[in-house]
Write an enzyme that holds these catalytic residues in place. Structure first.
Site, short mmCIF file in Angstrom:
data_model
loop_
_atom_site.label_atom_id
_atom_site.label_comp_id
_atom_site.label_asym_id
_atom_site.label_seq_id
_atom_site.Cartn_x
_atom_site.Cartn_y
_atom_site.Cartn_z
N SER A 1 25.98 47.93 42.89
CA SER A 1 24.98 47.19 42.46
C SER A 1 23.79 46.82 43.37
O SER A 1 24.03 46.91 44.54
CB SER A 1 25.69 45.63 41.90
N TYR B 1 30.26 39.04 44.40
CA TYR B 1 30.25 40.33 43.89
C TYR B 1 29.48 41.29 44.64
O TYR B 1 30.00 42.24 44.86
CB TYR B 1 29.33 39.98 42.60
#
Length: 238
Positions: free
Chosen positions: A134, A147
């Site tokens: 990401s 995350y």
């Protein structure tokens, strides 16, 4: 032959569909979304592709090993691993709990490592490992700590593995995906979605098809000279 983890989700299912179009037999590994997995299975089969399903919790070593076993037993070999399975648990660092940490890192870090461990031993020479990360690793926002950190670990694994199995002609790369809908980002507030769309010169969010196109290239013969890289796929938003 390709094994796609998290293959029942919005991004994973599109990756599976695209690889099938490219001529790969595809094993779709899923954890909970059996109905969604069946849906993409039927879609690929109706389009003439060869595919199968395997249920696997990637944070469990036995499940990962059995997913590789099932893939090899069904298709005879594995040429491509797409590490797409992931979970997100937004929250400020001050509010992080040990349980939340375990939830995120068990899938995003342990699960990715277990899959890469099996790939290092069982992938065909000349194969491909493609990891899904990401842009939050490089451009974090408040609440993204777990995350972002888990995906940073994934990127480190990817770089190291590229050195370890590169002599066998296997490439290992990571795609840093930007905000994508449908996908995890679909749960973001509308104003945040609008802000991320505005950040791209194309004034839109990413789609699963955008991600799948990048995977398709890396899995192809044309991707043979690209390895150890972290490639950003976010429409120029970062």
């Amino acid at each position: 032959m390709a094994l796609v983890t998290g293959g029942s989700g919005g991004i994973g299912s599109e990756i599976a569909r695209r690889l099938a179009i490219d001529g790969f037999a595809v094993m779709i590994a899923y954890s909970k979304s059996a109905e969604a997995a069946e849906k993409i299975l039927h879609a690929i089969a109706q389009a003439g592709g060869e595919t199968a399903l395997v249920r696997a919790d990637v944070s469990n070593a036995k499940d990962v090993q059995e997913a590789f076993d099932a893939t090899i037993n069904r298709f005879g070999r594995i040429d491509v691993l797409v590490n797409n399975a992931g979970v997100i648990a937004p929250g400020m660092i001050a509010d992080v709990t040990e349980d939340t940490y375990d939830t995120v890192f068990d899938v995003n870090v342990r699960g990715a490592l277990l899959a890469m461990r099996e790939a290092a031993k069982r992938l065909q020479d000349g194969g491909r490992v493609i990891n899904i990360s990401s842009t939050l690793v490089g451009a974090p926002i408040p609440g993204s700590a777990l995350y972002a950190a888990s995906k940073a670990a994934l990127e480190a694994f990817s770089r190291v593995l590229s050195k370890e199995i590169g002599p066998r002609g296997i490439t290992v790369n990571t795609l840093r995906l930007g905000a994508t809908i449908p996908g995890m980002f679909a749960k973001a507030p509308p104003e945040r979605q609008a802000a991320f769309a505005a950040a791209s010169p194309f004034k839109r969010l990413g789609t699963p098809q955008d991600a799948a196109e990048a995977v398709s290239f890396l899995a192809s013969e044309g991707g043979r000279w690209v390895t150890g890289q972290v490639i950003t796929v976010d429409g120029g938003a970062t």
